[in-house]
Design a protein around this motif. Sequence first.
Motif, PDB file in Angstrom:
ATOM      1  N   ARG A 194       0.831  -1.215   0.000  1.00  0.00           N
ATOM      2  CA  ARG A 194       0.000   0.000   0.000  1.00  0.00           C
ATOM      3  C   ARG A 194       0.866   1.265   0.000  1.00  0.00           C
ATOM      4  O   ARG A 194       0.774   2.110   0.883  1.00  0.00           O
ATOM      5  CB  ARG A 194      -0.941  -0.021   1.191  1.00  0.00           C
ATOM      6  N   GLU A 235      -0.712   4.829   0.425  1.00  0.00           N
ATOM      7  CA  GLU A 235      -1.191   5.108   1.779  1.00  0.00           C
ATOM      8  C   GLU A 235      -0.017   5.364   2.731  1.00  0.00           C
ATOM      9  O   GLU A 235      -0.080   6.263   3.572  1.00  0.00           O
ATOM     10  CB  GLU A 235      -2.033   3.942   2.289  1.00  0.00           C
ATOM     11  N   THR A 243       1.345   8.806   2.081  1.00  0.00           N
ATOM     12  CA  THR A 243       0.452   9.826   2.631  1.00  0.00           C
ATOM     13  C   THR A 243       0.585   9.897   4.153  1.00  0.00           C
ATOM     14  O   THR A 243       0.613  10.996   4.722  1.00  0.00           O
ATOM     15  CB  THR A 243      -1.003   9.546   2.217  1.00  0.00           C
TER      16      THR A 243
END
Length: 193
Positions: free
Chosen positions: A98, A101, A104
């Motif tokens: 991921r 993600e 972020t």
Amino acid sequence: MSDNLYAPPQADLVAPSAHTAPQPFYVVSKAKFLTLYILTFGIYQLYWAYKNWHQFKHACGKELWPVARALFSIFFIHALYREADAILKRDGHSQDWRHDELATLFVGGVILNAVLDGLARQHMGYPFIDIASLALLPVLAWVTWLGQRGLNAAAGDPEGRSNARFTPLNFVLCALGAVVLVLACIGVMLPPE
């Protein structure tokens, strides 16, 4: 093969190619990464980002500035993780990490840390802001480590075994960081002036 029975055996003396492709990303083990990240109060993150972009630049031959990408890592972390994910997919590895993600979360953590540091410099919310800032450090280290796992995998060393040993400089940085960490914890416990 020679007909001479007394001739020494002949071997193929062609050496393997000394020119191997450089690793596309900086590789580091979990223990070394987390220790250096926490005990340098996150300053290791600058070195980490620089080394990743430096390795990537030399591996792919793209023209980019690793120092600028390290200093402004919040703007480039998504790109770094996307490059690693592209290499993993190209090589047929199924790394479910991921990356968007994680990037972020990294950006949000760095921004939150900067806000907390700014509030602490203004002596606002003492000692709670200082405690929150110290508590955020291992969280940010862990989020960054989760991204590093993908970079390690893309470099072909998922466990980071090629860079697991601490160097003398690493030990010096750890010792200095431990002293500063103890002093910071003591400082948070002191009553305000």
